[in-house]
Design an enzyme around this catalytic site. Structure first.
Site, PDB file in Angstrom:
ATOM      1  N   ASN A  87     -22.051  32.473 -98.459  1.00  0.00           N
ATOM      2  CA  ASN A  87     -23.113  32.781 -99.407  1.00  0.00           C
ATOM      3  C   ASN A  87     -22.436  33.445-100.603  1.00  0.00           C
ATOM      4  OD1 ASN A  87     -25.217  31.865 -97.745  1.00  0.00           O
ATOM      5  ND2 ASN A  87     -25.273  33.807 -96.641  1.00  0.00           N
ATOM      6  N   HIS A 100     -16.917  36.833 -96.822  1.00  0.00           N
ATOM      7  CA  HIS A 100     -16.972  36.499 -95.391  1.00  0.00           C
ATOM      8  C   HIS A 100     -17.444  35.071 -95.221  1.00  0.00           C
ATOM      9  CE1 HIS A 100     -20.797  38.336 -96.588  1.00  0.00           C
ATOM     10  NE2 HIS A 100     -21.373  37.511 -95.738  1.00  0.00           N
TER      11      HIS A 100
HETATM   12  P1  5GP Z   1     -24.455  37.498 -96.298  1.00  0.00           P
HETATM   13  O1  5GP Z   1     -25.927  37.307 -96.466  1.00  0.00           O
HETATM   14  O2  5GP Z   1     -23.929  38.605 -97.175  1.00  0.00           O
HETATM   15  O3  5GP Z   1     -23.676  36.222 -96.432  1.00  0.00           O
HETATM   16  O4  5GP Z   1     -24.244  37.915 -94.790  1.00  0.00           O
HETATM   17  C1  5GP Z   1     -24.059  39.202 -94.364  1.00  0.00           C
HETATM   18  C2  5GP Z   1     -24.161  39.167 -92.865  1.00  0.00           C
HETATM   19  O5  5GP Z   1     -23.599  40.367 -92.354  1.00  0.00           O
HETATM   20  C3  5GP Z   1     -25.584  39.091 -92.345  1.00  0.00           C
HETATM   21  O6  5GP Z   1     -25.717  37.942 -91.517  1.00  0.00           O
HETATM   22  C4  5GP Z   1     -25.775  40.400 -91.566  1.00  0.00           C
HETATM   23  O7  5GP Z   1     -26.530  40.223 -90.398  1.00  0.00           O
HETATM   24  C5  5GP Z   1     -24.351  40.802 -91.270  1.00  0.00           C
HETATM   25  N1  5GP Z   1     -24.128  42.241 -91.204  1.00  0.00           N
HETATM   26  C6  5GP Z   1     -24.537  43.177 -92.108  1.00  0.00           C
HETATM   27  N2  5GP Z   1     -24.104  44.409 -91.745  1.00  0.00           N
HETATM   28  C7  5GP Z   1     -23.403  44.238 -90.601  1.00  0.00           C
HETATM   29  C8  5GP Z   1     -22.707  45.151 -89.735  1.00  0.00           C
HETATM   30  O8  5GP Z   1     -22.646  46.362 -89.958  1.00  0.00           O
HETATM   31  N3  5GP Z   1     -22.100  44.615 -88.639  1.00  0.00           N
HETATM   32  C9  5GP Z   1     -22.139  43.277 -88.357  1.00  0.00           C
HETATM   33  N4  5GP Z   1     -21.518  42.863 -87.247  1.00  0.00           N
HETATM   34  N5  5GP Z   1     -22.788  42.388 -89.150  1.00  0.00           N
HETATM   35  C10 5GP Z   1     -23.407  42.865 -90.252  1.00  0.00           C
END
Ligand code: 5GP
Ligand code: ZN
Length: 116
Positions: A87, A100
């Protein structure tokens, strides 16, 4: 942003907890806290890069490495098919501004920890 303000830098440094699936000098992979698939793993560079939009030419090999780690994890888990997603930016659904790669899969697998 300093490492202290970034949750993925904190996890990469071992200062915040995570269910770690893989780690090497350049990357760490851990289960997403709020899984969107039976298997949902985040593959994260140890270097803080905010997003693909902020990737320098010098850091391009890091992205290849993230994809290789995702491939290995998918093979180890014998996923028949999977999705790899970056994303990018707020409008692209990015919430955590530390690069990520999402590995999503396991729809072919029987859900675990469920009766029957
Ligand atoms: P994005 O929307 O930024 O691509 O995805 C971020 C992802 O990180 C989300 O799927 C969310 O659930 C995950 N996430 C956010 N904070 C944490 C955390 O503290 N630990 C873990 N394991 N995942 C996280
Ligand atoms: Zn970070």
């Amino acid at each position: 942003m300093t490492a202290k303000e970034c949750i993925f830098c904190e996890i990469a440094a071992g200062r915040a907890p995570a269910s770690v699936e893989y780690e090497d000098e350049r990357a760490i992979a851990f289960s997403d806290i709020n899984p969107a698939a039976p298997v949902h793993i985040l593959i994260v560079p140890k270097k803080h890069i905010a997003s693909i939009a902020d990737l320098s030419a010098e850091d391009e090999p890091i992205v290849g490495h993230l994809v290789s780690v995702a491939k290995k994890l998918a093979e180890n888990r014998q996923l028949e098919g999977y999705k790899l997603i970056f994303n990018v930016g707020e409008k692209g659904g990015q919430v955590v501004f530390h690069l990520h790669l999402h590995l999503l899969g396991g729809w072919d697998k029987k859900p675990q920890n469920l009766p029957g």
